[in-house]
Every structure is written in C-alpha cells, then in structure tokens.
Design a protein around this motif. Structure first.
Motif, PDB file in Angstrom:
ATOM      1  N   THR A  19      14.476 -12.819  22.334  1.00  0.00           N
ATOM      2  CA  THR A  19      15.238 -13.869  23.000  1.00  0.00           C
ATOM      3  C   THR A  19      16.709 -13.400  22.472  1.00  0.00           C
ATOM      4  O   THR A  19      17.888 -13.854  23.444  1.00  0.00           O
ATOM      5  CB  THR A  19      15.181 -15.381  22.573  1.00  0.00           C
ATOM      6  OG1 THR A  19      14.987 -15.687  21.426  1.00  0.00           O
ATOM      7  CG2 THR A  19      13.815 -15.470  23.227  1.00  0.00           C
ATOM      8  N   THR A  20      17.080 -12.306  21.087  1.00  0.00           N
ATOM      9  CA  THR A  20      18.451 -12.102  21.444  1.00  0.00           C
ATOM     10  C   THR A  20      18.910 -10.861  22.506  1.00  0.00           C
ATOM     11  O   THR A  20      18.537  -9.749  22.092  1.00  0.00           O
ATOM     12  CB  THR A  20      18.642 -11.747  20.091  1.00  0.00           C
ATOM     13  OG1 THR A  20      18.447 -13.019  18.565  1.00  0.00           O
ATOM     14  CG2 THR A  20      20.318 -11.665  19.324  1.00  0.00           C
ATOM     15  N   CYS A 246      23.229 -26.986  25.409  1.00  0.00           N
ATOM     16  CA  CYS A 246      23.148 -25.175  24.662  1.00  0.00           C
ATOM     17  C   CYS A 246      24.734 -25.696  24.537  1.00  0.00           C
ATOM     18  O   CYS A 246      25.799 -26.460  24.812  1.00  0.00           O
ATOM     19  CB  CYS A 246      23.301 -24.361  25.871  1.00  0.00           C
ATOM     20  SG  CYS A 246      23.642 -24.843  27.272  1.00  0.00           S
ATOM     21  N   HIS A 247      25.548 -23.942  24.028  1.00  0.00           N
ATOM     22  CA  HIS A 247      26.703 -23.817  24.148  1.00  0.00           C
ATOM     23  C   HIS A 247      26.895 -25.130  22.954  1.00  0.00           C
ATOM     24  O   HIS A 247      28.197 -25.672  22.590  1.00  0.00           O
ATOM     25  CB  HIS A 247      27.838 -23.577  25.070  1.00  0.00           C
ATOM     26  CG  HIS A 247      26.870 -22.179  26.454  1.00  0.00           C
ATOM     27  ND1 HIS A 247      27.856 -20.962  25.666  1.00  0.00           N
ATOM     28  CD2 HIS A 247      26.413 -22.417  26.726  1.00  0.00           C
ATOM     29  CE1 HIS A 247      26.812 -20.274  27.221  1.00  0.00           C
ATOM     30  NE2 HIS A 247      26.679 -21.481  27.562  1.00  0.00           N
ATOM     31  N   HIS A 282      23.859 -17.310  28.007  1.00  0.00           N
ATOM     32  CA  HIS A 282      22.272 -17.320  28.171  1.00  0.00           C
ATOM     33  C   HIS A 282      21.807 -17.538  29.438  1.00  0.00           C
ATOM     34  O   HIS A 282      22.946 -18.071  30.477  1.00  0.00           O
ATOM     35  CB  HIS A 282      22.307 -18.951  27.055  1.00  0.00           C
ATOM     36  CG  HIS A 282      23.143 -19.079  26.399  1.00  0.00           C
ATOM     37  ND1 HIS A 282      21.879 -20.153  25.150  1.00  0.00           N
ATOM     38  CD2 HIS A 282      24.344 -19.511  25.910  1.00  0.00           C
ATOM     39  CE1 HIS A 282      23.231 -19.936  24.488  1.00  0.00           C
ATOM     40  NE2 HIS A 282      24.267 -20.375  25.017  1.00  0.00           N
ATOM     41  N   TRP A 284      18.286 -18.549  31.317  1.00  0.00           N
ATOM     42  CA  TRP A 284      16.807 -20.168  31.117  1.00  0.00           C
ATOM     43  C   TRP A 284      16.496 -19.459  32.371  1.00  0.00           C
ATOM     44  O   TRP A 284      16.868 -19.335  33.539  1.00  0.00           O
ATOM     45  CB  TRP A 284      18.358 -20.864  31.079  1.00  0.00           C
ATOM     46  CG  TRP A 284      18.701 -20.661  30.809  1.00  0.00           C
ATOM     47  CD1 TRP A 284      20.275 -20.940  30.852  1.00  0.00           C
ATOM     48  CD2 TRP A 284      18.965 -21.953  29.306  1.00  0.00           C
ATOM     49  NE1 TRP A 284      21.365 -21.515  29.676  1.00  0.00           N
ATOM     50  CE2 TRP A 284      20.007 -21.504  28.908  1.00  0.00           C
ATOM     51  CE3 TRP A 284      18.118 -21.916  28.089  1.00  0.00           C
ATOM     52  CZ2 TRP A 284      20.573 -22.211  27.735  1.00  0.00           C
ATOM     53  CZ3 TRP A 284      18.245 -22.680  26.818  1.00  0.00           C
ATOM     54  CH2 TRP A 284      19.490 -22.708  26.585  1.00  0.00           C
ATOM     55  N   ARG A 291      14.761 -20.616  27.181  1.00  0.00           N
ATOM     56  CA  ARG A 291      15.885 -19.830  27.037  1.00  0.00           C
ATOM     57  C   ARG A 291      15.002 -18.701  27.217  1.00  0.00           C
ATOM     58  O   ARG A 291      14.285 -18.033  26.292  1.00  0.00           O
ATOM     59  CB  ARG A 291      17.017 -20.038  25.903  1.00  0.00           C
ATOM     60  CG  ARG A 291      17.805 -18.924  26.591  1.00  0.00           C
ATOM     61  CD  ARG A 291      18.719 -19.054  25.275  1.00  0.00           C
ATOM     62  NE  ARG A 291      18.731 -19.318  23.620  1.00  0.00           N
ATOM     63  CZ  ARG A 291      19.056 -19.961  22.515  1.00  0.00           C
ATOM     64  NH1 ARG A 291      19.756 -20.747  23.138  1.00  0.00           N
ATOM     65  NH2 ARG A 291      18.554 -19.495  21.431  1.00  0.00           N
ATOM     66  N   LEU A 294      19.932 -14.584  24.583  1.00  0.00           N
ATOM     67  CA  LEU A 294      21.546 -15.203  24.533  1.00  0.00           C
ATOM     68  C   LEU A 294      22.109 -14.517  23.330  1.00  0.00           C
ATOM     69  O   LEU A 294      21.513 -13.403  22.916  1.00  0.00           O
ATOM     70  CB  LEU A 294      20.848 -16.470  22.967  1.00  0.00           C
ATOM     71  CG  LEU A 294      22.178 -16.421  22.208  1.00  0.00           C
ATOM     72  CD1 LEU A 294      23.002 -17.463  23.304  1.00  0.00           C
ATOM     73  CD2 LEU A 294      21.582 -17.413  20.905  1.00  0.00           C
ATOM     74  N   GLN A 296      25.200 -14.628  22.296  1.00  0.00           N
ATOM     75  CA  GLN A 296      25.857 -14.761  21.633  1.00  0.00           C
ATOM     76  C   GLN A 296      27.400 -14.297  21.438  1.00  0.00           C
ATOM     77  O   GLN A 296      28.030 -14.630  21.239  1.00  0.00           O
ATOM     78  CB  GLN A 296      25.445 -15.339  19.962  1.00  0.00           C
ATOM     79  CG  GLN A 296      26.386 -16.136  19.175  1.00  0.00           C
ATOM     80  CD  GLN A 296      26.622 -17.824  20.002  1.00  0.00           C
ATOM     81  OE1 GLN A 296      25.460 -18.177  20.124  1.00  0.00           O
ATOM     82  NE2 GLN A 296      27.717 -18.419  19.821  1.00  0.00           N
TER      83      GLN A 296
END
Length: 367
Positions: A19-20, A246-247, A282, A284, A291, A294, A296
């Motif tokens: 998910t990263t 989120c965030h 992100h 979703w 999610r 992401l 980041q």
C-alpha cells in the motif's frame, strides 16, 4: 505560445508493491508557474494539462505518449487565478480571477476575453455542457453561483448561497457547493436556479475541497481538519454517508493534523485521491473503505495544493506549492528555486483499481 523548452524526461511506472506508493520516478514538468499553484485540470479531449496560479496566469502543457511535457500556451489575468477548467471540446479554458472576472481563453486563436463577473473573487469555474448546453458556472466569495451564456454579457441565472463559496464541483447534471459556514447546497442543473437540497456538512471545520463521483450519486468533501466525508447527492441515499480521518501525523502527541487541499476521482474506476498540506497523496477505495496507496513523500514535506487525473486515468499530475495554511509570512520569497513544482506520476492499475468484494465467511456449502 511557448516553443523554446526541451521536453521533460519520460514518465515511467513504478513497480507494483504494497500500500506504500513509489513516486521516485515522477517527473517535474518544465516552466512551472512562478507563484503558488491553485488548480490543475486535464483536457477531456487531449493530453494537455492546464495550471492556474497566484502569479496571475494560466499555463498549458502538451504531454505526449511517452510522458514528455512541453509548454504550449499561457494567458494572464489582472490578479491571482484561483481555478481553471477546460471545456468538453478541449478548445477553451475558463479561469476564476481574484479580481472577480471570469476569463475565456480560446486555444485555437490564443485570444482571451472576459465572459463573467462577480462582486468578489471567483473561487471556482465549471462547465455545464449536457443536452447541447454551453454554460459556464462560476462560484464566488460574493455568496452567489452564476450561470453564463457566453454569447451574453450578463448572467442568465444565479443562486444565492448561505455564505461564500469555498468549494464547488459539477459533474453531468449535479452541482454541489460548499460554503464558508459549512452549508452545503445541491442543485440539479435541469432546474439550475432552484436549490434542490441544503444541509450542514458533517465535517466540523472549514471546508476546503470537494469532488463528485463519476456516477453523480456521491461526492467527497475535505476539510482543514484532515478529515473527508463521503456523502450522497440525494437525501434518500444518505444512509451510506460516512467520514474518515487522513493526512495526519500520528507520531506526535497530539497528532499533527493537515488540511485536505484536493480531492479527485479516477475517471475509469471512480476511486478517490486526496492530497494535503502534509505533502502526501492517498488513493482510496471508498466503497470498500480501504486505502489502496499512500504516497507519503510525494511533496517532499511541502504541501500538495492540487492534483488531477488525465482523461484516461493513466497519469496523475500534482502540484507541490505553498498553500497559505501558515499565512503570508511563511510564503517562499519570490524567486525561490523549486518553490512551485508540477509532477507527473504514471499510474499503475493496482494503485487505482478497487478491491474485489470479499467472499462471505462462515458459510458451508454442500459438496
């Protein structure tokens, strides 16, 4: 018209993983705006990207099949430009001026003309082009939404909002407006001068951005509190409404909370992207409430002010820029290198494709 810049490096998809998300191969486009970037929008008819900025201009880049971007056009306003939007044919761009003027740029002739006006800054512009209509819709801090037939100098209709327009979107025949006091207005464009539904947003802090889903049944709205609400356009479906956080940086006590600056929907899968003051992006699957990805470090610790999927959903553009969340005293000095950057991210299908429905558990079938 620009013609003197070398093409940018090609955009390459990052390898699929967990998910990263991986944004290490994202490419910055040449000749970005010279002040904070307020909006991004891809042409619905071609691979051209428009960006408006506080520098008072709207810039356009052409992106080829390899992801190479080249500046091709630019037009100016008399003040900061807060939004920009292509029409469906891809031959004109409307802009929302802080001077209260809506401008129209003809891509073919490279000419600009004023097509609308408000008594305060215009926050958003959208097009209503269903059933052969060609109407520009403008939402302003003068607490009105106005409709413009480009052949006439005065609006052909308007609605009076509860407060200043802070966020607005229009998809098909659904218009959703969020105001400064968190009042929501929903309008069916078949009857554009009548507000179909008014209610208070479930978000408790200032509204920042919203996006209507492609199916026109739901919309997502974000606030400065690092929270997103998924809400139904029609009240009969409001039982499906929900919110999520989120965030946020959970490593501190109390957690740091960042504004949601942009919400976008994928044109093919209908999944939702959010970008914030934390510099993260992100993606979703709101139906499954999970999610998917992401990113980041997309902004490198600086805010992402807006994002946009290309018409086919295979490229995501995002703007790394100051979002004024800490006031003018923290704004980068003019001429600061790389203060305003627009990057292109090549989408991998797993980043945006919804999760398959989970199979029921606890049911024993007959052999």
């Amino acid at each position: 018209m620009y013609n003197r810049y070398a093409p940018a490096a090609a955009v390459s998809p990052a390898p699929a993983s967990s998910t990263t998300g991986d944004n290490s191969r994202d490419v910055a486009i040449p000749a970005p705006p010279e002040d904070s970037i307020s909006a991004l929008h891809w042409s619905p008819a071609s691979e051209h990207l428009a960006a408006s900025s506080w520098a008072g201009d709207v810039r356009v880049w052409g992106v080829d099949g390899q992801g190479n971007a080249n500046p091709v056009a630019q037009f100016r306003s008399d003040g900061p430009v807060l939004d920009c939007r292509w029409n469906k044919a891809g031959n004109a761009i409307a802009s929302a001026g802080s001077d209260g003027k809506a401008l129209l740029f003809d891509v073919t002739t490279q000419q600009t003309r004023q097509v609308g006006a408000h008594d305060a800054p215009i926050r958003h512009v959208r097009w209503f082009e269903e059933n052969n209509a060609n109407i520009l819709v403008t939402g302003s801090w003068d607490k009105t939404v106005r409709y413009w037939d480009l052949r006439q100098p005065t609006p052909i209709g308007h609605i009076q909002c509860a407060e200043r327009v802070y966020c607005m979107d229009l998809v098909g025949s659904a218009l959703v407006v969020g105001t400064a006091n968190r009042t929501m207005h929903i309008v069916h464009m078949g009857n554009p001068t009548q507000i179909y539904r008014t209610f208070e947003s479930s978000l408790k802090w200032q509204l920042r951005t919203l996006a209507i889903y492609p199916n026109q049944k739901l919309f997502a709205i974000g606030s400065v509190e690092g929270r997103v609400a998924i809400q139904a356009v029609d009240e009969a479906n409001a039982t499906s409404d929900f919110t999520f956080r989120c965030h946020r940086d959970q490593s501190t006590t109390p957690p740091k909370v960042y504004a949601i600056n942009s919400i976008v929907t994928h044109p093919v899968y209908g999944t939702v992207g959010t970008a914030g003051s934390d510099g993260a992006f992100h993606i979703w699957d709101t139906e499954a409430r999970v999610r998917l990805k992401l990113f980041q470090q997309a902004g490198g610790g600086r805010p992402i002010t807006d994002a946009a999927f290309s018409r086919q959903g295979n490229i995501m553009a995002y703007a790394v820029s100051y979002d004024w969340c800490k006031g003018h005293e923290h704004a980068p000095a003019p001429g600061t290198p790389n203060a305003n950057v627009i990057k292109l991210h090549a989408i991998v299908e797993e980043e945006v494709k919804p999760k398959p429905p989970k199979k029921p558990t606890g049911v024993v079938g007959r052999r």
